[in-house]
Design an enzyme around this catalytic site. Structure first.
Site, PDB file in Angstrom:
ATOM      1  N   ARG A  50       0.819  -1.231   0.000  1.00 40.61           N
ATOM      2  CA  ARG A  50       0.000   0.000   0.000  1.00 40.61           C
ATOM      3  C   ARG A  50       0.839   1.261   0.000  1.00 40.61           C
ATOM      4  O   ARG A  50       0.463   2.257   0.616  1.00 40.61           O
ATOM      5  CB  ARG A  50      -0.959   0.027   1.207  1.00 40.61           C
ATOM      6  CG  ARG A  50      -2.079  -0.970   1.173  1.00 40.61           C
ATOM      7  CD  ARG A  50      -3.250  -0.471   0.325  1.00 40.61           C
ATOM      8  NE  ARG A  50      -4.219  -1.535   0.146  1.00 40.61           N
ATOM      9  CZ  ARG A  50      -5.349  -1.647   0.837  1.00 40.61           C
ATOM     10  NH1 ARG A  50      -5.662  -0.728   1.725  1.00 40.61           N
ATOM     11  NH2 ARG A  50      -6.164  -2.640   0.624  1.00 40.61           N
TER      12      ARG A  50
ATOM     13  N   ARG B 292      -3.963   6.561   0.622  1.00 37.82           N
ATOM     14  CA  ARG B 292      -4.522   7.757   1.235  1.00 37.82           C
ATOM     15  C   ARG B 292      -3.589   8.543   2.156  1.00 37.82           C
ATOM     16  O   ARG B 292      -3.859   9.692   2.476  1.00 37.82           O
ATOM     17  CB  ARG B 292      -5.806   7.401   1.993  1.00 37.82           C
ATOM     18  CG  ARG B 292      -7.002   7.286   1.066  1.00 37.82           C
ATOM     19  CD  ARG B 292      -8.235   6.862   1.815  1.00 37.82           C
ATOM     20  NE  ARG B 292      -8.038   5.537   2.385  1.00 37.82           N
ATOM     21  CZ  ARG B 292      -8.859   4.961   3.266  1.00 37.82           C
ATOM     22  NH1 ARG B 292      -9.907   5.618   3.704  1.00 37.82           N
ATOM     23  NH2 ARG B 292      -8.616   3.744   3.704  1.00 37.82           N
TER      24      ARG B 292
HETATM   25  O1  1CP Z   1      -4.344  -5.114   2.579  1.00 36.43           O
HETATM   26  C1  1CP Z   1      -4.250  -6.305   2.291  1.00 36.43           C
HETATM   27  O2  1CP Z   1      -4.558  -7.249   3.041  1.00 36.43           O
HETATM   28  C2  1CP Z   1      -3.701  -6.631   0.902  1.00 36.43           C
HETATM   29  C3  1CP Z   1      -4.648  -7.271  -0.037  1.00 36.43           C
HETATM   30  C4  1CP Z   1      -5.816  -6.390  -0.385  1.00 36.43           C
HETATM   31  C5  1CP Z   1      -7.111  -6.427   0.156  1.00 36.43           C
HETATM   32  C6  1CP Z   1      -7.622  -7.324   1.268  1.00 36.43           C
HETATM   33  C7  1CP Z   1      -5.794  -5.392  -1.397  1.00 36.43           C
HETATM   34  C8  1CP Z   1      -4.591  -5.104  -2.210  1.00 36.43           C
HETATM   35  N1  1CP Z   1      -7.057  -4.886  -1.495  1.00 36.43           N
HETATM   36  C9  1CP Z   1      -7.895  -5.459  -0.549  1.00 36.43           C
HETATM   37  C10 1CP Z   1      -9.346  -5.178  -0.369  1.00 36.43           C
HETATM   38  C11 1CP Z   1      -9.564  -3.750  -0.022  1.00 36.43           C
HETATM   39  N2  1CP Z   1      -9.495  -2.743  -0.948  1.00 36.43           N
HETATM   40  C12 1CP Z   1      -9.766  -3.197   1.247  1.00 36.43           C
HETATM   41  C13 1CP Z   1      -9.876  -3.957   2.566  1.00 36.43           C
HETATM   42  C14 1CP Z   1     -11.304  -4.128   2.924  1.00 36.43           C
HETATM   43  C15 1CP Z   1     -11.648  -4.882   4.211  1.00 36.43           C
HETATM   44  O3  1CP Z   1     -11.198  -6.012   4.423  1.00 36.43           O
HETATM   45  O4  1CP Z   1     -12.450  -4.311   4.961  1.00 36.43           O
HETATM   46  C16 1CP Z   1      -9.861  -1.799   1.078  1.00 36.43           C
HETATM   47  C17 1CP Z   1     -10.114  -0.748   2.112  1.00 36.43           C
HETATM   48  C18 1CP Z   1      -9.668  -1.538  -0.321  1.00 36.43           C
HETATM   49  C19 1CP Z   1      -9.623  -0.200  -0.997  1.00 36.43           C
HETATM   50  C20 1CP Z   1      -8.271   0.243  -1.435  1.00 36.43           C
HETATM   51  N3  1CP Z   1      -7.415  -0.499  -2.238  1.00 36.43           N
HETATM   52  C21 1CP Z   1      -7.643   1.493  -1.178  1.00 36.43           C
HETATM   53  C22 1CP Z   1      -8.242   2.651  -0.368  1.00 36.43           C
HETATM   54  C23 1CP Z   1      -9.419   3.219  -1.099  1.00 36.43           C
HETATM   55  C24 1CP Z   1      -9.476   4.694  -1.379  1.00 36.43           C
HETATM   56  O5  1CP Z   1     -10.528   5.224  -1.065  1.00 36.43           O
HETATM   57  O6  1CP Z   1      -8.575   5.314  -1.917  1.00 36.43           O
HETATM   58  C25 1CP Z   1      -6.406   1.503  -1.851  1.00 36.43           C
HETATM   59  C26 1CP Z   1      -5.390   2.615  -1.904  1.00 36.43           C
HETATM   60  C27 1CP Z   1      -6.270   0.218  -2.513  1.00 36.43           C
HETATM   61  C28 1CP Z   1      -5.152  -0.183  -3.387  1.00 36.43           C
HETATM   62  C29 1CP Z   1      -4.594  -1.542  -3.244  1.00 36.43           C
HETATM   63  N4  1CP Z   1      -5.194  -2.644  -2.639  1.00 36.43           N
HETATM   64  C30 1CP Z   1      -4.362  -3.726  -2.714  1.00 36.43           C
HETATM   65  C31 1CP Z   1      -3.192  -3.327  -3.402  1.00 36.43           C
HETATM   66  C32 1CP Z   1      -2.003  -4.223  -3.675  1.00 36.43           C
HETATM   67  C33 1CP Z   1      -3.355  -1.960  -3.769  1.00 36.43           C
HETATM   68  C34 1CP Z   1      -2.494  -1.039  -4.635  1.00 36.43           C
HETATM   69  C35 1CP Z   1      -1.074  -1.077  -4.639  1.00 36.43           C
HETATM   70  C36 1CP Z   1      -0.320  -0.636  -3.391  1.00 36.43           C
HETATM   71  O7  1CP Z   1      -0.090  -1.511  -2.530  1.00 36.43           O
HETATM   72  O8  1CP Z   1       0.114   0.520  -3.324  1.00 36.43           O
END
Ligand code: 1CP
Length: 347
Positions: free
Chosen positions: A29, A33
């Site tokens: 991540r 944000r």
């Molecule tokens: O965090 C982990 O466990 C890694 C695997 C994972 C999971 C479970 C990713 C990879 N996405 C998710 C689902 C997800 N997506 C959640 C968790 C929900 C929960 O269990 O309640 C959330 C909050 C998101 C949304 C998300 N994805 C955001 C924030 C949203 C926003 O409003 O901006 C962001 C920045 C991402 C990007 C993301 N998700 C995952 C990766 C590998 C990435 C992008 C690359 C990076 O790591 O920078």
């Protein structure tokens, strides 16, 4: 055959057998944000999925943390829930609440999913990969990723994140054959998705199994190890030299089995993995990655410096990639990330 280590970007050297000092560093991540420049692009995109499917914007947020901190690897900006969305399940990201999916609870509902419908959405992600690779300097590697079948299934069945993944576990007990069909479908589409990322320019892959820890042994074997092995085999059949990192969060003492049986080239260790295990038996078997507590990155200061030093001392001489034990949290002060990179590079 992989090229000799000297011609490789720093990030890829551990996979060629080299224990580098300092170790490569990137953070799960690392785009997100906590960065003001991310929040500004995110606002412009409107919805989170629009951001994921717009190559100009997704490539921009992939590159932001590289410009700011000079990490050794960029990770494609997308989400593990792109896969269910591309399959035709309704997926929405609700501001401040996280993802919401229209849940799939039984075998019969799998008819709502369509593997061949995924192509046009995956293509946009592949285009992001190609753009990033073109803009990235040669010494920074690009990591592609997907969620592991089990973890993606927990969201598809539960409809949202949960502490215990009860809905998916219940289905797997009630109707293992039906649940197997969902897992098989995820293996198939994820293999295509990862292969497409490699063709577009990804130089390593990570498989996120964030909820691997919620299963007892026999179920861990069936829903974590077996499908991950199939996915790794499928990708390697097309791309035999691509390094694949598995992140079986919560696997604990089962991580060694996971490494041995799935055929991954590296293992991401979560925050709870003891350094003695990460730098001991796991590091003897594979490349290890981890595992600073993301909350220590929020705290910063003395406490963070001490733990970083302890991790680095433990992994001396091992094939190691510095990372967190889980993703960066939004309240992380950006200057603490800069300090972390400085600390790791000072070694
Ligand atoms: O965090 C982990 O466990 C890694 C695997 C994972 C999971 C479970 C990713 C990879 N996405 C998710 C689902 C997800 N997506 C959640 C968790 C929900 C929960 O269990 O309640 C959330 C909050 C998101 C949304 C998300 N994805 C955001 C924030 C949203 C926003 O409003 O901006 C962001 C920045 C991402 C990007 C993301 N998700 C995952 C990766 C590998 C990435 C992008 C690359 C990076 O790591 O920078």
């Amino acid at each position: 055959m992989r090229p000799p280590a000297e011609s490789l970007p720093h990030f890829l050297r551990p996979f060629a057998g080299e224990a580098t000092t300092p170790p490569p560093i990137w953070l799960m991540r690392q785009a997100g944000r906590y960065l003001p420049e991310y929040r500004s692009v995110r606002e412009k995109a409107g919805s989170f999925l629009t951001l994921c499917y717009t190559p100009e914007l997704a490539s921009e947020v992939t590159l932001q943390p590289i410009r700011r901190y000079g990490f050794d690897a960029a990770i494609l900006f997308a989400d593990i829930l792109v896969v269910p969305d591309a399959l035709g399940q309704t997926v929405a990201f609700v501001e401040g609440e996280g993802p919401r999916l229209e849940p799939i609870r039984a075998d019969a509902e799998l008819a709502r999913l369509n593997v061949s419908a995924t192509r046009s959405k995956y293509e946009r992600v592949f285009e992001t990969v190609a753009r990033v690779r073109q803009e990235l300097s040669r010494d920074v590697a690009l990591i592609g990723f997907c969620g592991a079948p089990w973890t993606v299934a927990t969201y598809m069945v539960g409809g949202q994140g949960s502490a215990d993944q009860a809905a998916a576990r219940a289905w797997a007990y009630r109707d293992p054959r039906g649940f197997q069909r969902l897992i098989d479908l995820l293996v198939e589409t994820s293999a295509y998705y990862l292969g497409g990322q490699v063709k577009a320019g990804a130089q390593a892959l990570q498989i996120f199994d964030s909820w691997a820890g919620s299963l007892p042994d026999d179920e861990f074997q069936r829903w974590v190890i077996a499908p991950t092995k199939l996915l790794v085999d499928r990708v390697k059949a097309q791309h035999p030299t691509i390094p694949i990192i598995g992140f079986p969060r919560g696997a604990g003492s089962r991580a060694a089995d996971y490494v041995k049986q799935t055929g991954v080239d590296g293992v991401g260790c979560d925050t709870a993995m003891p350094l003695s295990v990460m730098a001991g038996p796991l590091a003897d078997a594979t490349v290890v990655q981890g595992n600073l507590d993301p909350l220590l990155l929020v705290a910063g200061g003395e406490a963070m410096e001490r733990r970083v030093a302890a991790i680095l001392a433990a992994v001396t001489g091992k094939r190691f990639i510095f990372n967190l034990g889980h993703g960066i949290v939004p309240q992380t002060p950006p200057e603490h990330v800069a300090r972390l990179v400085e600390l790791v590079r000072k070694t």
